[in-house]
Motif scaffolding. Structure first.
Motif, PDB file in Angstrom:
ATOM      1  N   ALA A 175      -7.969  -1.822   2.238  1.00 57.44           N
ATOM      2  CA  ALA A 175      -7.813  -0.375   2.106  1.00 57.44           C
ATOM      3  C   ALA A 175      -6.427  -0.062   1.578  1.00 57.44           C
ATOM      4  CB  ALA A 175      -8.041   0.315   3.456  1.00 57.44           C
ATOM      5  N   GLY A 176      -6.209   1.203   1.241  1.00 57.64           N
ATOM      6  CA  GLY A 176      -4.900   1.599   0.748  1.00 57.64           C
ATOM      7  C   GLY A 176      -4.824   3.085   0.493  1.00 57.64           C
ATOM      8  N   LEU A 177      -3.695   3.498  -0.067  1.00 57.38           N
ATOM      9  CA  LEU A 177      -3.475   4.896  -0.413  1.00 57.38           C
ATOM     10  C   LEU A 177      -3.293   5.023  -1.919  1.00 57.38           C
ATOM     11  CD1 LEU A 177      -0.965   6.163   2.325  1.00 57.38           C
ATOM     12  CD2 LEU A 177      -3.444   6.529   2.220  1.00 57.38           C
ATOM     13  N   GLY A 178      -3.898   6.047  -2.476  1.00 61.93           N
ATOM     14  CA  GLY A 178      -3.640   6.461  -3.839  1.00 61.93           C
ATOM     15  C   GLY A 178      -3.198   7.901  -3.832  1.00 61.93           C
ATOM     16  N   THR A 179      -3.091   8.486  -5.007  1.00 65.16           N
ATOM     17  CA  THR A 179      -2.878   9.927  -5.114  1.00 65.16           C
ATOM     18  C   THR A 179      -3.895  10.468  -6.101  1.00 65.16           C
ATOM     19  OG1 THR A 179      -1.253   9.779  -6.924  1.00 65.16           O
ATOM     20  CG2 THR A 179      -0.402   9.722  -4.664  1.00 65.16           C
ATOM     21  N   ASP A 180      -4.147  11.767  -6.005  1.00 71.29           N
ATOM     22  CA  ASP A 180      -5.166  12.387  -6.847  1.00 71.29           C
ATOM     23  C   ASP A 180      -4.679  13.753  -7.317  1.00 71.29           C
ATOM     24  OD1 ASP A 180      -7.614  13.899  -7.621  1.00 71.29           O
ATOM     25  OD2 ASP A 180      -8.670  12.122  -6.879  1.00 71.29           O
ATOM     26  N   THR A 181      -4.576  13.894  -8.640  1.00 73.65           N
ATOM     27  CA  THR A 181      -4.229  15.173  -9.259  1.00 73.65           C
ATOM     28  C   THR A 181      -5.423  15.749 -10.007  1.00 73.65           C
ATOM     29  OG1 THR A 181      -1.917  14.512  -9.488  1.00 73.65           O
ATOM     30  CG2 THR A 181      -2.656  16.343 -10.863  1.00 73.65           C
ATOM     31  N   GLY A 182      -6.142  14.883 -10.737  1.00 76.04           N
ATOM     32  CA  GLY A 182      -7.330  15.331 -11.460  1.00 76.04           C
ATOM     33  C   GLY A 182      -8.527  14.420 -11.255  1.00 76.04           C
ATOM     34  N   GLY A 183      -8.331  13.337 -10.503  1.00 82.41           N
ATOM     35  CA  GLY A 183      -9.411  12.376 -10.272  1.00 82.41           C
ATOM     36  C   GLY A 183      -8.890  10.990  -9.984  1.00 82.41           C
ATOM     37  N   SER A 184      -7.611  10.876  -9.656  1.00 78.30           N
ATOM     38  CA  SER A 184      -6.931   9.582  -9.664  1.00 78.30           C
ATOM     39  C   SER A 184      -7.265   8.659  -8.500  1.00 78.30           C
ATOM     40  CB  SER A 184      -5.415   9.781  -9.740  1.00 78.30           C
ATOM     41  OG  SER A 184      -5.050  10.207 -11.032  1.00 78.30           O
ATOM     42  N   THR A 185      -7.905   9.152  -7.434  1.00 75.16           N
ATOM     43  CA  THR A 185      -8.476   8.235  -6.451  1.00 75.16           C
ATOM     44  C   THR A 185      -9.940   7.955  -6.768  1.00 75.16           C
ATOM     45  OG1 THR A 185      -9.090  10.044  -4.955  1.00 75.16           O
ATOM     46  CG2 THR A 185      -6.963   8.982  -4.567  1.00 75.16           C
ATOM     47  N   ARG A 186     -10.627   8.945  -7.325  1.00 76.31           N
ATOM     48  CA  ARG A 186     -12.078   8.858  -7.478  1.00 76.31           C
ATOM     49  C   ARG A 186     -12.496   8.106  -8.737  1.00 76.31           C
ATOM     50  NH1 ARG A 186     -12.610  14.868  -7.749  1.00 76.31           N
ATOM     51  NH2 ARG A 186     -10.362  14.685  -8.105  1.00 76.31           N
ATOM     52  N   ILE A 187     -11.788   8.290  -9.840  1.00 80.85           N
ATOM     53  CA  ILE A 187     -12.139   7.592 -11.077  1.00 80.85           C
ATOM     54  C   ILE A 187     -11.999   6.079 -10.923  1.00 80.85           C
ATOM     55  CG2 ILE A 187     -11.477   7.236 -13.495  1.00 80.85           C
ATOM     56  CD1 ILE A 187     -10.773  10.263 -13.551  1.00 80.85           C
ATOM     57  N   PRO A 188     -10.854   5.560 -10.447  1.00 82.67           N
ATOM     58  CA  PRO A 188     -10.768   4.108 -10.278  1.00 82.67           C
ATOM     59  C   PRO A 188     -11.720   3.574  -9.218  1.00 82.67           C
ATOM     60  CG  PRO A 188      -8.790   5.170  -9.427  1.00 82.67           C
ATOM     61  CD  PRO A 188      -9.565   6.218 -10.165  1.00 82.67           C
TER      62      PRO A 188
END
Length: 484
Positions: A175-188
């Motif tokens: 697991a981990g943390l990402g960030t999302d502005t326009g889709g940056s956790t969901r697209i990858p």
């Protein structure tokens, strides 16, 4: 109990925590296995920093705890990776850009600190699209490099949180943390067969689910948020509960759930992506889910009036504020931009420095965004919807662009489309309106590439959305691990 390497690598976050809490698995053994895995898969460029000594020392502290104390830690010994634009004490936070390479913040971002306080162990920092301004994670900075999809290293993993997604998919971390502005956790997540979550942001303040002020190298305070990523939605719910203090997920049954299918987000899809997504719908419908077609004719127009002006205008002031608050090695956005390595990001920062869309900002924020938010809320209410559902991305992973990082793509031989625009189309409305969004695996294309489905929910309904996601993944199952 003796665990094989393969058994350790197969553990989900929830399973790993349970094994360490009970004493069946030593945190030091597990961390050592994952550190070795990271070293052996360094060619994927999933990480910019690997904290060998720090991670092992933290694992030793977990193992040294009395059994009762260890069992009380919600994330006892859980190894995680943290996107390289999220502040971490003692570890580089470079946002994948040369001007910040080697910069070490004084404190963890609040979301990171809550995970660490619960027993999580930071293995290292995850690679990303430079300054988070892109969806391919093709980074030209010398200390970063292009992140590669573990299902085919010649392909993008999505972005900007590509390194976090790849580390999770490749079994470097659960697991981990990402960030999302326009889709940056969901697209990858969609392109790597994993799960990625964007929590509610709303209009900020009490509506914002995660609070990390000046602790993330920003793009847009209106749109940015930290978000958990994992191999299962259940694991995301575990991390989300620790970060927010939320209790157990609400109980629900699939039978009778009303899920909207927004027509604009099901149009012009790659054929193989649509095939996988439609097959998933069929299985969910058999399980009792009620699908409700919704026209949402105004969605793309309203979203188009908001998203880009916010990001381009807010980046200048927001990045400047982060540089000052964190005593960064450069003090101005111009200094930062002068050293940008990726051609596509350099072009975007030309617009940021020129405030190219400043004249559209006030209307985007004060007129069009409220209209979009009202439109989304009315859609959920009028159709009595529990969530919206659609393919996270219009197409599966595409080849890495070694020249620019992001240029254009074609869907099934059609006309060329800007790569960022193509991949953001379906994820951006949740970001722009501030509602929660979740991507989970739907299945694999005939050529062996993952496809994601996205669930968007009403503002503030994050835990219910995650509960729906858990129920959906129990029907759809996990995708096969990449062969590495």
């Amino acid at each position: 109990m003796t665990w094989t390497v393969d058994e350790q690598l197969a553990l989900t976050a929830t399973q790993a925590v349970a094994a360490i809490q009970s004493g069946r698995l030593k945190a030091t053994d597990y961390v050592a296995t994952l550190l070795a895995r990271a070293a052996s898969l360094s060619s994927l460029n999933a990480l910019t920093t690997l904290d060998l000594d720090g991670a092992l020392a933290a694992a030793q502290r977990i193992d040294a705890l009395p059994a009762a104390a260890r069992a009380q830690l919600p994330l006892a010994g859980l190894p995680i990776v943290v996107k390289d634009n999220i502040n971490t004490a003692g570890l580089q936070t470079s946002a994948g850009t040369p001007a910040l390479a080697g910069f070490i913040p004084k404190a963890n971002a609040p979301s990171v600190q809550r995970l660490v306080d619960a027993g999580a162990i930071v293995l290292g920092k995850a690679n990303m699209h430079e300054l988070a301004f892109g969806i391919t994670s093709t980074n030209f900075a010398a200390h970063a490099g292009p992140v590669r999809n573990p299902y085919d290293p010649s392909l993008i993993p999505g972005g900007s949180s590509g390194g976090t997604a790849v580390a999770i998919a490749a079994r470097i971390a659960p697991a981990g943390l990402g960030t999302d502005t326009g889709g940056s956790t969901r697209i990858p997540a969609a392109l790597t067969g994993t799960a990625g979550f964007r929590p509610s942001v709303g209009n900020g303040g009490a509506e914002r689910r995660y609070h990390d002020p000046n602790a993330v190298v920003p793009i847009s305070h209106t749109r940015d948020t930290v978000g958990p990523m994992a191999r299962t939605v259940a694991d995301i719910a575990l991390l989300d509960g620790v970060i927010t203090g939320a209790g157990a997920l609400p109980a629900l049954t699939l039978s009778g759930l009303r899920i909207g299918l927004p027509a604009p987000l099901w149009e012009a899809l790659e054929r193989h992506v649509e095939d996988v997504a439609r097959a998933a719908l069929s299985r969910l419908e058999t399980a009792g889910v009620v699908f409700v077609p919704v026209a949402m004719d105004e969605l793309e127009h309203l979203n188009g009036m908001v998203g880009v002006p916010l990001a381009i205008h807010e980046a200048l002031d927001d990045v400047r504020a982060w540089l000052v608050a964190n005593d960064a090695p450069v003090s101005t956005v111009a200094e930062l931009a002068a050293r940008i390595a990726s051609p596509d990001v350099r072009a975007i920062y030309d617009s940021v420095l020129a405030d190219a869309l400043g004249g559209h900002y006030a209307a985007a924020l004060n007129q069009w965004r409220p209209r979009l938010q009202q439109y989304m809320a009315a859609t959920f209410a009028s159709e009595r919807l529990d969530a919206l559902l659609f393919p996270t991305t219009r197409l599966a992973a595409v080849p890495i662009d070694d020249l620019r990082g992001s240029s254009s793509v074609s869907i099934d031989g059609g006309p060329s489309i800007d790569t960022m625009e193509a991949f953001l189309r379906n994820t951006d409305p949740a970001s722009t309106s501030g509602i929660p969004g979740l991507s989970l695996p739907a299945g694999m294309t005939a050529s062996g590439l993952p496809v994601g489905l996205e669930l968007d929910g009403p503002l503030g309904a994050d835990r219910r959305l995650l509960a729906i996601g858990v129920a959906f993944e129990q029907v759809l199952g996990a995708v096969p691990a990449p062969v590495l």
